[in-house]
Enzyme design. Sequence first.
Site, PDB file in Angstrom:
ATOM      1  N   ASN A  18       0.816  -1.220   0.000  1.00 35.03           N
ATOM      2  CA  ASN A  18       0.000   0.000   0.000  1.00 35.03           C
ATOM      3  C   ASN A  18       0.849   1.270   0.000  1.00 35.03           C
ATOM      4  OD1 ASN A  18      -2.412   1.804   0.935  1.00 35.03           O
ATOM      5  ND2 ASN A  18      -0.862   2.024   2.541  1.00 35.03           N
ATOM      6  N   TYR A  63       3.665   8.824 -11.659  1.00 29.17           N
ATOM      7  CA  TYR A  63       2.682   8.084 -10.868  1.00 29.17           C
ATOM      8  C   TYR A  63       1.936   7.072 -11.753  1.00 29.17           C
ATOM      9  CZ  TYR A  63      -1.084   7.407  -7.442  1.00 29.17           C
ATOM     10  OH  TYR A  63      -1.984   6.870  -6.550  1.00 29.17           O
ATOM     11  N   LYS A  89       2.091   2.985 -11.356  1.00 29.40           N
ATOM     12  CA  LYS A  89       0.891   2.184 -11.084  1.00 29.40           C
ATOM     13  C   LYS A  89       0.591   1.218 -12.244  1.00 29.40           C
ATOM     14  CE  LYS A  89      -0.002   3.884  -6.972  1.00 29.40           C
ATOM     15  NZ  LYS A  89       0.199   3.075  -5.768  1.00 29.40           N
TER      16      LYS A  89
END
Length: 250
Positions: A86, A159, A163
């Site tokens: 996470n 980012y 991801k």
Amino acid sequence: MKIAGARVLVTGGGSGIGRFLVERLAAESAEVGVLELNEERCAELNEASGGRIRAWSCDVTDAAAVDAALESLFATGFEPDVLINNAGIIHSEPLVNMLSRGERVHSRESWRRVISTDLDSVFFVTSRVVDRMLAKRKKGVVISISSISANGNPGQSAYAAAKAGVNALTCTWAKELGGMGLRFVAIAPGFIDTPSTREALSEAALARLQQHIPLRRLGDLESIYLAARHAIENDYLTGTVLEVDGGLVI
Ligand code: NAD
């Protein structure tokens, strides 16, 4: 797999989504281990939990620190059944900032920091934990918190790339290790009502954004917990990305 009695390791469990998952899982009688950068948050978790949560201070971008923290965790007898990757940072920056009078191009330092926190860490932690799960013959589950930005989001080069990498690793590992009974699931939140979302966006931007979400609201933390619970409990789920975004990507 049942949550009660499962040993769940969560990275970045000190705040936001991670903190909610840690406390919710502990409330459902899981035994929870946490790797978290922020020492104060680690202390808070250790004090508040009555022994059900054990938090270790660790920078998950540092491979040697990850190895050392995991060795200490394993030495206490904590053998993870579930890993939740996470820990992450959200970062927005245009590829070329046309309004800048100085350097216009996306900073390489911020590129490296985001890739390191959001992608390298997933590789470092998962490789060690999966090795341990295999050694202990566990049919474990690895859940990685991705983002709908993985589909491409203007102003989020690093980012989005990180991801998208997390989603690719999820599919790769599902195919590579499914035969050993290990499962890999990514959860891609849209905009969740967390302090980090509220810091990143002004009230006006949030109001505009909500008009584009079919459900017309930010997601709550419980919606991410429900997806994680589904990933843990549904033994036929692997190699998939669960989008939890109020319909934003459709
Ligand atoms: P947050 O900033 O509230 O929490 C992140 C936690 O990770 C913090 O406790 C932080 O100290 C820890 N952390 C950061 N770098 C670390 C490192 N190097 N080593 C160990 N711990 C570290 O963020 P959040 O909003 O809860 O986001 C959690 C995850 O969810 C991230 O991967 C993020 O990309 C993803 N996500 C969040 C949203 C959202 O709306 N909040 C949307 C999509 C995806």
